[in-house]
Motif scaffolding. Sequence first.
Motif, mmCIF file in Angstrom:
data_model
loop_
_atom_site.group_PDB
_atom_site.id
_atom_site.type_symbol
_atom_site.label_atom_id
_atom_site.label_comp_id
_atom_site.label_asym_id
_atom_site.label_seq_id
_atom_site.Cartn_x
_atom_site.Cartn_y
_atom_site.Cartn_z
ATOM 1 N N TRP A 48 0.984 -1.120 0.018
ATOM 2 C CA TRP A 48 0.064 0.208 0.040
ATOM 3 C C TRP A 48 0.878 1.263 0.036
ATOM 4 O O TRP A 48 1.773 1.514 0.842
ATOM 5 N N ILE A 49 0.746 2.126 -0.867
ATOM 6 C CA ILE A 49 1.445 3.247 -1.185
ATOM 7 C C ILE A 49 3.060 3.191 -0.914
ATOM 8 O O ILE A 49 3.593 3.509 -0.017
ATOM 9 N N HIS A 50 3.289 2.114 -1.736
ATOM 10 C CA HIS A 50 4.807 1.703 -1.500
ATOM 11 C C HIS A 50 5.744 1.637 -2.949
ATOM 12 O O HIS A 50 6.798 2.287 -2.930
ATOM 13 N N ASP A 106 -5.274 13.637 -4.212
ATOM 14 C CA ASP A 106 -5.062 12.322 -4.182
ATOM 15 C C ASP A 106 -6.197 11.655 -5.181
ATOM 16 O O ASP A 106 -7.557 12.121 -5.271
ATOM 17 N N ARG A 107 -6.019 10.494 -5.727
ATOM 18 C CA ARG A 107 -6.766 9.588 -6.523
ATOM 19 C C ARG A 107 -6.914 10.460 -7.844
ATOM 20 O O ARG A 107 -8.259 10.256 -8.373
ATOM 21 N N SER A 108 -6.321 11.237 -8.288
ATOM 22 C CA SER A 108 -6.326 11.797 -9.749
ATOM 23 C C SER A 108 -5.579 10.936 -10.621
ATOM 24 O O SER A 108 -4.460 10.241 -10.497
ATOM 25 N N THR A 109 -6.036 10.674 -11.816
ATOM 26 C CA THR A 109 -5.563 9.951 -13.037
ATOM 27 C C THR A 109 -5.645 10.535 -14.338
ATOM 28 O O THR A 109 -6.102 11.720 -14.407
ATOM 29 N N MET A 110 -5.371 9.939 -15.458
ATOM 30 C CA MET A 110 -5.425 10.547 -16.843
ATOM 31 C C MET A 110 -5.732 9.214 -17.537
ATOM 32 O O MET A 110 -5.826 8.204 -17.325
ATOM 33 N N PHE A 111 -6.339 9.675 -18.740
ATOM 34 C CA PHE A 111 -6.292 8.856 -20.065
ATOM 35 C C PHE A 111 -6.379 9.458 -21.238
ATOM 36 O O PHE A 111 -6.249 10.875 -21.190
ATOM 37 N N THR A 157 7.112 7.621 -4.604
ATOM 38 C CA THR A 157 6.078 6.750 -3.924
ATOM 39 C C THR A 157 4.640 7.107 -4.313
ATOM 40 O O THR A 157 4.289 8.165 -4.573
ATOM 41 N N PRO A 158 3.877 6.028 -5.053
ATOM 42 C CA PRO A 158 2.749 6.272 -5.705
ATOM 43 C C PRO A 158 1.368 6.318 -4.841
ATOM 44 O O PRO A 158 1.525 5.628 -3.720
ATOM 45 N N ASP A 159 0.646 7.230 -4.832
ATOM 46 C CA ASP A 159 -0.691 7.319 -4.208
ATOM 47 C C ASP A 159 -1.826 6.909 -5.407
ATOM 48 O O ASP A 159 -2.518 6.008 -5.025
ATOM 49 N N SER A 160 -1.956 7.594 -6.275
ATOM 50 C CA SER A 160 -2.855 7.240 -7.259
ATOM 51 C C SER A 160 -2.145 7.673 -8.780
ATOM 52 O O SER A 160 -1.186 8.363 -8.737
ATOM 53 N N ARG A 216 0.368 10.806 -8.760
ATOM 54 C CA ARG A 216 0.423 11.595 -7.606
ATOM 55 C C ARG A 216 0.987 11.143 -6.520
ATOM 56 O O ARG A 216 0.271 10.165 -5.993
ATOM 57 N N PRO A 217 1.957 11.615 -6.061
ATOM 58 C CA PRO A 217 2.397 11.147 -4.441
ATOM 59 C C PRO A 217 1.364 11.369 -3.401
ATOM 60 O O PRO A 217 0.611 12.141 -3.839
ATOM 61 N N PRO A 218 1.621 10.560 -2.404
ATOM 62 C CA PRO A 218 0.790 10.757 -1.115
ATOM 63 C C PRO A 218 0.872 12.192 -0.438
ATOM 64 O O PRO A 218 2.154 12.816 -0.682
#
Length: 733
Positions: free
Chosen positions: A306-308, A395-400, A341-344, A365-367
Amino acid sequence: MPAAAAPFLRANIASIAFLASLCGSTLQAATLQAPDTPVLKPPACEPAEVEVLGDHECGLFELGAKLFLDRDFVLLEPPAGLQGQPFVRSSIDTLKFRCTKPGMATLLTPDPEDPHATSLATLLEARGFTRVADPRTFQLFGHSKSDQVRIYQKKLDRGETYPLGKWAVLLGPSKVTQWQLPPPKPWTENDGEWLYNGIRLPKEWPPRSLDPKSTAPMPVPYLEHPPEVLPIDIGRQLFVDDFLIESTDLKRSFHKARKYEENPVLSPVTELEINPPGNAIACPKSGGVWWDATQQVFRMWYEAGWIHAICYATSLDGLHWDRPNLDLQPGTNRILDPAITPDSWAVFPDYDGTNPAARWKMYLRPPGGDQPGLSMVSADGIHWSKPIESGITADRSTMFYNPFRKKWVYSLRSNVRGRSRHYWECDDFLAGAKWEDPRRSSDEKTPVFWAAADRLDPPDPDIGAAPQLYNLDAVAYESILLGIYEILLGPDNATCAKTGFPKTTELTLAYSRDGFHWSRPDRSPFIPASRRDAWDRGYVQSVGGLCVIQGDQLWFYYTGFQGDASRAKRHWLENGMYARGSTGVAFLRRDGFVSMDAAKKPGTLTTRPLTFSGRRLFVNLDAPQGELRVEILDAQNHVIEPFSAANCEPITADTTKQVVRWKSGSDLSAVASQPVKFRFHLTNGQLYAFWTSPDDSGASNGYVAAGGPGYSGYRDTPRHPPGASQSPAVKKK
């Protein structure tokens, strides 16, 4: 004078007196000196008049006054010079006003010296506001240092506009009126970009007309005002809405994905994935699952622990996954520097890119609190470029990628009615992700409010909390943009942390034909949480790419969390609500989101006028005990011979790709490139899709989501028709 007007008149007098005192010798240079800014010269002292956009109230700045419409904060320490002034009570998240008569205005915003403060000080100083030095700060409300504010002032000119985000309070205007924006032009008068399907967009795009406060379903203007003629050369044509339909007496049915009985297909087993003492997970959490035609393998980018860490896996069949030994950290399948470190995050191929060194894109997007995201590119999806910062996001932002318009789209987490999404699009993945913080900049440079849960989203019957939009992922599928709304049903994080069980999120489908507006005809979960002590008890999430194509099925990969009650009440990085996360898959018929159905009584469906250049008509049909016939009509609904229903060879089959033939053959060249209608006559069956193809391969020229065996890329092209291979594990029964 009406009694109700007296308090506001007294406040205006107090405001004028206060502003006059600021122009006196006792406060001039001494109080108006801002750090590193010149002394403000004494302005004309009349208070400004303003108009305010959206909901607001006028109040008096007095002890105990409520400061915001959407918060219960009350005024704690009004300085003597501000006591009794008129002020504007608006949302804490936004304040947008425009000067209608020149004069002085005062703004309060948190002192940025506190690292937890959400301050607009930098923006105000950049726009010419000058800080008042006495008092240097004061406690506006509460007891936190982050709620101590500075005072800024400026003589406004007529027409000056201030779109401010979180947060500021406007004091001193002598008159406040409602700012009425002109209504957007009717959709029928659009004069912007033409799309592949006949839709014409307005020039201002993306639109900024959606009301964040409204709980009504998102309007879908192209359904209310469809084009007169619909080009259908790109992709299979799906009945997910009424865009294609002129008339019908068929019944629309919505279909759900079927979870694989042997889920999960990827669980935490390696040291990186178990990540002691943190939480063990092995799941994309958006990330991505894509078919790579050059390597002839499925590729998965997933989060290990988790977030690692972000790791990489491959599969030949989409069910059994290998973790290759990579060179970044020998003995592991890690692909990013441990400092990142990844968050989303999300991974997408560049469909249209010409630079082989940037074939793969990642947005991460880092934590932590609001901060920039990181954009990276890669030639092989394993070795990544140095990160480049994007604009600020949560947090929890993404793209496509939207290949219909060749735009990179950022699905940014925001906080409207809980969690929601804002939208940003750009042409260049790295250079274009430079939006500005909407709380600190003007509209034109900031993301647009986009999507949220609405009043048609049902709450969980046991939890009862208002649904929220946790995430929105999307991909091009055939002729539409396919979206997955990840709906958060609760409980809240604090409750989950006490129990160690995950929050409940479920996946529902959405469809778009312009890339922005979403039709959501079915709000029931497409992939639900199991809500029991199983690997996908809750926190169900979609992946980048959404689905791959395996033969005549779509495979939807998704994340699920089991949770761990033994880890309740720990620090959030180790709390059981985020424990035991794995990856599974669910299956759906090709094009199988929606069908138009007929029982034993025959029914018909007539399309709107269509144009195409293909030579063959194909259908996706389930009617082994029924029958489908098709006829072709002109604009006046006259049958074009020889393409009548009587001449059509009846189709009795369950097939995801079947050519339609008439006694004269199947060649449509005689009616290609002119507006025609298809009328489908169906008995005892389900019609899922139709499309035209240039040849007998049945290639649709549409997009195939995350690809699959038999496809050379992410488009169904005639030169590379898809194979019919199918995994034995999921053959149709």
